[in-house]
Design an enzyme around this catalytic site. Structure first.
Site, PDB file in Angstrom:
ATOM      1  N   ASP A   1     -32.044   3.918  -4.975  1.00 11.83           N
ATOM      2  CA  ASP A   1     -31.849   4.869  -3.874  1.00 11.83           C
ATOM      3  C   ASP A   1     -33.138   5.114  -3.086  1.00 11.83           C
ATOM      4  OD1 ASP A   1     -30.094   6.281  -2.311  1.00 11.83           O
ATOM      5  OD2 ASP A   1     -29.809   7.955  -3.689  1.00 11.83           O
TER       6      ASP A   1
ATOM      7  N   GLU B   1     -20.855  11.073  -3.711  1.00 11.53           N
ATOM      8  CA  GLU B   1     -22.141  11.498  -4.299  1.00 11.53           C
ATOM      9  C   GLU B   1     -22.058  13.026  -4.429  1.00 11.53           C
ATOM     10  OE1 GLU B   1     -25.522  10.953  -1.707  1.00 11.53           O
ATOM     11  OE2 GLU B   1     -26.985  11.298  -3.313  1.00 11.53           O
TER      12      GLU B   1
ATOM     13  N   HIS C   1     -28.818  -0.738  -3.690  1.00 11.32           N
ATOM     14  CA  HIS C   1     -28.778   0.609  -3.120  1.00 11.32           C
ATOM     15  C   HIS C   1     -30.202   1.123  -3.037  1.00 11.32           C
ATOM     16  CE1 HIS C   1     -26.599   4.775  -2.967  1.00 11.32           C
ATOM     17  NE2 HIS C   1     -27.735   4.783  -2.281  1.00 11.32           N
TER      18      HIS C   1
END
Ligand code: HPA
Ligand code: ZN
Length: 335
Positions: free
Chosen positions: A278, A200, A18
């Site tokens: 991320d 999220e 990710h």
């Protein structure tokens, strides 16, 4: 000073699943590319940029993240961005990366898709040859745009090849996965694998939609699943991977502090969760910091860290002996 615990975390072979490549754009490279491309930045120094990285949620981050990506113009820029990422994470025992990129952020500024995919592909090949890091690319559709724009992007991308799958990112609130059912069906029909950001900032129902309507095999973030006990049972039973990004969740105020993160509860519930970074240039840490800081904040044990590293490879799209080799290497790291 590095403790024995930190050294253990650092030594574990890891897979990054990710990571938005645009989110690895460090301020120093942002300035260099702005100069190279005669692009204007509203910041006058690296310090001024860093001071602006104070977010009150996903949207406030995305606004500045899309602005920063505006300095990326040519094929070479995309190569340099990804190469900077690979050289940075190689010493962290990062062995494999499945990397998101957002073509619409660039094609909307008249950057040709070909420049994006060629630059990234060149860096991926170089990373395998020179650093021994394998990788795959995942094209993400921007969910604040409509499905027609996503369909156009997919049609433009398919002839070039070079992508392993598609994902869905950007603003989540009021943009449910169901809006993108058609484009995900087309991607699957073209042989691409599917993931999506869900849960999220959005509700657990978006995770269910991503599974049932987009038929994703991994959920990116997914941390709000714990609000729905039935969903947690399903994720655990189906061994659906969640790519969890603790530093991001803290910076974007999904959790008030790292110590409040629910990673340990996810693991305890039998969910196949792993730790990722991320947008590390914006959230204060790459994969090593995500492991180390989360372990400290939650009091994770070495056994739990080993599980997280194992989960990262189990959740990856590596298969056969390549995957087994990484899992075996994790098992032999001495506690
Ligand atoms: N969420 C949604 N979209 C994104 C993110 C994220 O954390 N990072 C980059 N694009
Ligand atoms: Zn993300």
């Amino acid at each position: 000073m590095t403790s024995a615990f930190d050294a253990f975390a650092a030594a574990l072979p890891k897979a990054e699943l990710h990571l938005h490549i645009e989110g690895t754009l460090e301020p120093e490279l942002m300035f260099e590319l702005a100069r190279r491309n005669s692009a204007k930045l509203r910041f006058s120094s690296v310090e001024a940029i860093k001071a602006a990285y104070d977010f009150d949620g996903l949207q406030s981050f995305l606004d500045i993240y899309y602005e920063g990506a505006g300095v990326l113009r040519a094929e070479r820029d995309f190569h340099d961005l990804a190469w900077a990422y690979f050289t940075r994470v190689a010493p962290m025992n990062l062995k494999h990366a499945e990397i998101f990129f957002d073509p619409q952020t660039h094609t909307s500024r008249s950057v040709p898709y070909e420049a994006v995919i060629s630059g990234l592909t060149q860096a991926c090949r170089r990373a395998e040859k020179e650093l021994g890091i394998t990788s795959k690319l995942i094209l993400c559709f921007l969910r604040h745009l409509d499905e027609d724009a996503a369909l156009k992007t997919l049609a433009e991308a398919l002839p070039f090849g070079g992508i392993a799958g598609v994902g869905l990112d950007s603003s989540e609130k009021d943009r449910p996965p169901s809006l993108f059912k058609k484009v995900f069906a087309k991607a699957r029909a073209a042989g691409l694998r599917c993931v999506a950001h869900a849960g999220e900032e959005g509700p657990p129902a978006y995770i269910v939609e991503a599974l049932d309507l987009l038929k994703v095999e991994r959920v990116d973030h997914g941390v709000r699943c714990l609000e729905d006990p039935e969903l947690v049972k399903r994720l655990a039973a189906e061994r659906t991977a969640l790519t969890v990004c603790p530093l991001s969740n803290h910076k974007l105020r999904v959790f008030d502090s790292l110590a409040d993160h629910n990673l340990r509860d996810l693991l305890a519930a039998g969910v196949l969760a792993s730790v990722h970074s991320d947008d590390p240039a914006y959230f204060g840490g790459y994969v090593d910091a995500n492991y180390r800081d989360t372990a400290r904040a939650l009091g994770l044990t070495k056994a739990e860290l080993r599980t997280l590293a194992r989960n990262s490879f189990l959740s990856s799209w590596l298969s056969g002996p390549e995957k087994d080799r990484h899992l075996a290497a994790i098992d032999v790291i001495a506690s």
